[in-house]
Design a protein around this motif. Structure first.
Motif, short mmCIF file in Angstrom:
data_model
loop_
_atom_site.label_atom_id
_atom_site.label_comp_id
_atom_site.label_asym_id
_atom_site.label_seq_id
_atom_site.Cartn_x
_atom_site.Cartn_y
_atom_site.Cartn_z
N GLY A 1 26.04 17.27 70.87
CA GLY A 1 26.75 15.98 70.23
C GLY A 1 27.95 16.72 69.51
O GLY A 1 28.10 17.86 68.85
N CYS B 1 26.85 14.22 75.09
CA CYS B 1 28.18 14.47 74.20
C CYS B 1 29.19 14.16 75.32
O CYS B 1 29.35 14.55 76.40
N GLU C 1 24.53 8.68 76.79
CA GLU C 1 25.02 8.96 75.51
C GLU C 1 24.77 7.92 74.37
O GLU C 1 24.86 6.74 74.90
N GLN D 1 23.94 13.63 68.60
CA GLN D 1 23.98 12.54 69.66
C GLN D 1 23.21 12.86 70.60
O GLN D 1 22.85 14.12 71.08
#
Ligand code: SAH
Length: 357
Positions: A170, A112, A127, A109
């Motif tokens: 992530g 996070c 994000e 990701q």
């Protein structure tokens, strides 16, 4: 029309695309071979594909590696790359040479949302989930780098990524579908051939997803970021514990072991006076006694923005676990000198291209 990245397709997806567009579906294997075995990312060079198919691919798909903004190499051989995604967001990927091969720590990701108090990744403001192809391309680009470094030789285990840890920025269970598709793609026998047992997914404890993962019955390893022996301590460190308290987490771990028959890894970072006292070691032993797994003790890597300090009692903690009959090891850190060590990833240039890293 926007082109799709070829890296997001499993071989079955490609077969369907080819059939639907009037091509022989067997070409999917050839395409996989070009991309994942030969590491060719120019459709023009895929000489055994028909001209019509090459034109179709060029018109509709891209096969771009990720753009590397910064490559840093540690004195221990660890390489950290800051990659820029197509929307200019940045992520970090780490390659760790090991005795048994080449291991890559992938990011799932941008930023996070789990907000673990001790972790640098949560400091990234923006994000979003990574797309499957953005995770696959991290491995592809690392393989390209290894190919250049070790002059390509498929027989040389050094020249290929052989192991993957999903432990970068992530929470993988928060991007479940894309991460599982990524696993399928890198696992393919016609592609990178990274065995499921060579892949480890680490989670902070998203309980329903752990169960869903168990039900997939794959051979992929699971690691749990436990970090605390009880709810009181864990609540202070990890907000996820308020949603899924430790008893629920341990239940999901037991379910995973029952369904998959696999051994679990508990990660436990040792932070000075937070979770490293002798009573914590005893409590931890009690909590996980009888569970088929082991504890990975990780020296905490200090992060500027928070007050936590590395434990001075790692040996003592380890010895108590041993005495209690709990399997444990102290994990070796890689790339500490280039901010690539566990939990230190923070994509420093996220959103601000041109600034100092
Ligand atoms: N979100 C997943 C995977 C990414 S974090 C998870 O929580 O497991 C990978 C591991 O690094 C986790 O165990 C995490 O708790 C740990 N970690 C985070 N910050 C750290 C730090 N500063 N020092 C050591 N480990 C850290």
């Amino acid at each position: 029309m926007e082109k799709n990245s070829i890296f997001k397709y499993t071989i079955e997806d490609l077969e369907n695309i080819l059939s639907e567009n009037g091509f022989n579906k067997f070409a999917a294997k050839q395409i996989y071979d070009w991309i994942y075995v030969k590491l060719e990312n120019d459709f023009n060079n895929m000489t055994n594909l028909s001209k019509g198919l090459r034109e179709f691919l060029i018109e509709n798909y891209t096969a771009q590696p990720l753009k590397d903004l910064v490559v840093k190499e540690s004195t221990d051989g660890t390489i950290k790359i800051l990659f820029m995604l197509d929307d200019k967001r940045t992520i970090e990927t780490v390659l760790m040479p090991q005795k048994y091969g080449q291991s890559v720590c992938v990011t799932t990701q941008v930023g996070c949302k789990m907000a673990c108090k001790f972790c640098a990744s949560g400091l990234i403001k923006t994000e979003r989930n990574l797309e499957t192809d953005e995770i696959v391309r991290q491995i592809f680009t690392m393989n390209k780098l290894l190919k250049d470094k070790y002059s390509y030789d498929p027989e040389n285990p050094r020249a290929r990524v052989s192991h993957i840890v999903v432990m970068g920025i992530g929470e993988p269970m928060d991007n479940f579908d894309n991460v599982m598709k990524f696993v399928n793609i890198v696992n393919d026998q016609k592609g990178f051939q990274i065995g499921a047992r060579h892949i480890t997914i680490s989670t902070c404890g998203v309980v329903p997803k752990i169960k869903q993962f168990a039900d997939l019955k794959t051979q992929v390893n699971l690691a749990i970021s436990l970090h605390a022996p009880n709810n009181e301590v864990r609540n202070q460190m990890m907000p996820i514990n308020r949603a899924f308290p430790i008893e629920k987490l341990i239940d999901s771990v037991k379910y995973y072991i029952e369904v998959t028959n696999r051994r679990i890894t508990f990660e436990y970072i040792l932070i000075d006076n937070v979770n490293d006292l002798p009573e914590h070691a005893l409590e931890l032993s009690k909590l996980i006694r009888g569970i088929n797994g082991y504890v990975n003790l990780i020296p905490y890597n200090e992060v500027e923005e928070n007050p936590y300090k590395q434990s001075t009692k790692i040996e003592q903690f380890f010895k108590i676990l041993k005495k209690q009959g709990i399997n444990a090891i102290v994990r070796k850190e890689f790339g500490a000198d280039i901010d690539a060590a566990c939990g230190q990833l923070r994509a420093k240039r996220e959103g601000v291209i041109g600034n100092e890293i």
